[in-house]
Design a protein around this motif. Structure first.
Motif, PDB file in Angstrom:
ATOM      1  N   TRP A  30       0.841  -1.196   0.000  1.00 59.29           N
ATOM      2  CA  TRP A  30       0.000   0.000   0.000  1.00 59.29           C
ATOM      3  C   TRP A  30       0.871   1.238   0.000  1.00 59.29           C
ATOM      4  O   TRP A  30       2.004   1.240   0.474  1.00 59.29           O
ATOM      5  N   GLY A  89      -2.320   5.978   0.751  1.00 56.04           N
ATOM      6  CA  GLY A  89      -3.641   5.737   1.318  1.00 56.04           C
ATOM      7  C   GLY A  89      -4.438   4.670   0.589  1.00 56.04           C
ATOM      8  O   GLY A  89      -5.652   4.572   0.765  1.00 56.04           O
ATOM      9  N   ARG A  90      -3.780   3.842  -0.208  1.00 55.20           N
ATOM     10  CA  ARG A  90      -4.506   2.885  -1.038  1.00 55.20           C
ATOM     11  C   ARG A  90      -3.734   1.556  -1.126  1.00 55.20           C
ATOM     12  O   ARG A  90      -2.515   1.546  -1.217  1.00 55.20           O
ATOM     13  N   GLN A 120      -2.113  -0.950  -3.027  1.00 55.22           N
ATOM     14  CA  GLN A 120      -1.570  -1.015  -4.382  1.00 55.22           C
ATOM     15  C   GLN A 120      -0.202  -1.666  -4.297  1.00 55.22           C
ATOM     16  O   GLN A 120       0.649  -1.233  -3.534  1.00 55.22           O
ATOM     17  N   LEU A 142      -1.836  11.354  -2.445  1.00 54.17           N
ATOM     18  CA  LEU A 142      -2.681  10.166  -2.539  1.00 54.17           C
ATOM     19  C   LEU A 142      -2.411   9.419  -3.842  1.00 54.17           C
ATOM     20  O   LEU A 142      -2.108  10.026  -4.872  1.00 54.17           O
ATOM     21  N   THR A 189      -3.312   7.693  -7.206  1.00 57.96           N
ATOM     22  CA  THR A 189      -4.377   7.897  -8.184  1.00 57.96           C
ATOM     23  C   THR A 189      -5.026   6.541  -8.487  1.00 57.96           C
ATOM     24  O   THR A 189      -4.587   5.505  -7.999  1.00 57.96           O
ATOM     25  N   ALA A 190      -6.040   6.553  -9.341  1.00 56.78           N
ATOM     26  CA  ALA A 190      -6.726   5.322  -9.721  1.00 56.78           C
ATOM     27  C   ALA A 190      -5.884   4.465 -10.677  1.00 56.78           C
ATOM     28  O   ALA A 190      -6.219   3.308 -10.920  1.00 56.78           O
ATOM     29  N   ASN A 243      -3.601   1.885 -11.912  1.00 55.52           N
ATOM     30  CA  ASN A 243      -3.146   0.695 -11.200  1.00 55.52           C
ATOM     31  C   ASN A 243      -2.800  -0.416 -12.191  1.00 55.52           C
ATOM     32  O   ASN A 243      -3.680  -1.115 -12.679  1.00 55.52           O
TER      33      ASN A 243
END
Length: 167
Positions: free
Chosen positions: A59, A62-63, A65, A77, A79-80, A82
């Motif tokens: 991760w 904050g995600r 990944q 943060l 991004t989307a 991935n």
């Protein structure tokens, strides 16, 4: 004007930071930008309003990944974007139309890719390019239309190449 750093650390520039940070270029102090990684960030490259971060993490920003993410330079943060890395990432290089990723992985961008992948910068999906290698890719650089790779391999694209190759 930010200096981005990655590695295996829990503090840098006088502040607690996990694996990734931005430092003031004059004072060397950590800025408020703090994506935090669950482990090491070994490589970074600018990509528009983001910083690509690759390494060994589950991760970041904050995600959840794995090993490769685009981190917003304003918010910190993820991004989307991935590419769904299937292993560790040791190097990235960005051109206008392709992101080259090297490391020790078997899957990248939704496709089987052994340690070297070319990704679409918009979608994160693997392109049709698949030279393949028999070992890890530790370094990538772009020069004069060629992609140069270095690492622990003896074969790239079906041709014998020890530790260094131009693609």
């Amino acid at each position: 004007g930010k200096v981005y750093v990655g590695g295996y650390f829990s503090s840098v520039g006088g502040q607690p930071r996990a694996g990734i940070a931005a430092l003031d270029p004059i004072t060397g102090e950590a800025t408020p930008w703090n994506p935090g990684a669950s482990w090491a960030v070994w490589t970074m490259a600018p990509m528009g309003d983001a910083v690509l971060a690759g390494g060994i993490f589950s991760w970041i920003g904050g995600r959840a990944q794995r090993s490769l993410a685009a981190i917003d330079t304003s918010t910190g943060l993820a991004t989307a974007w991935n590419p769904q890395a299937g292993g560790d990432v040791y190097s990235v290089a960005v051109s206008d139309s392709v992101i080259y990723v090297g490391g020790d992985f078997l899957k990248m961008g939704g496709q089987s890719r052994r340690s070297l992948a070319a990704l679409d910068p918009m979608t994160g999906m693997a392109t049709s390019s698949n030279p393949g290698t028999d070992g890890s890719i530790d370094a990538i650089t772009l020069l004069g239309g060629a992609v140069y790779v270095g690492g622990w391999f003896h074969n790239v694209g079906g041709l014998p190449r020890d530790y260094l190759a131009a693609i």
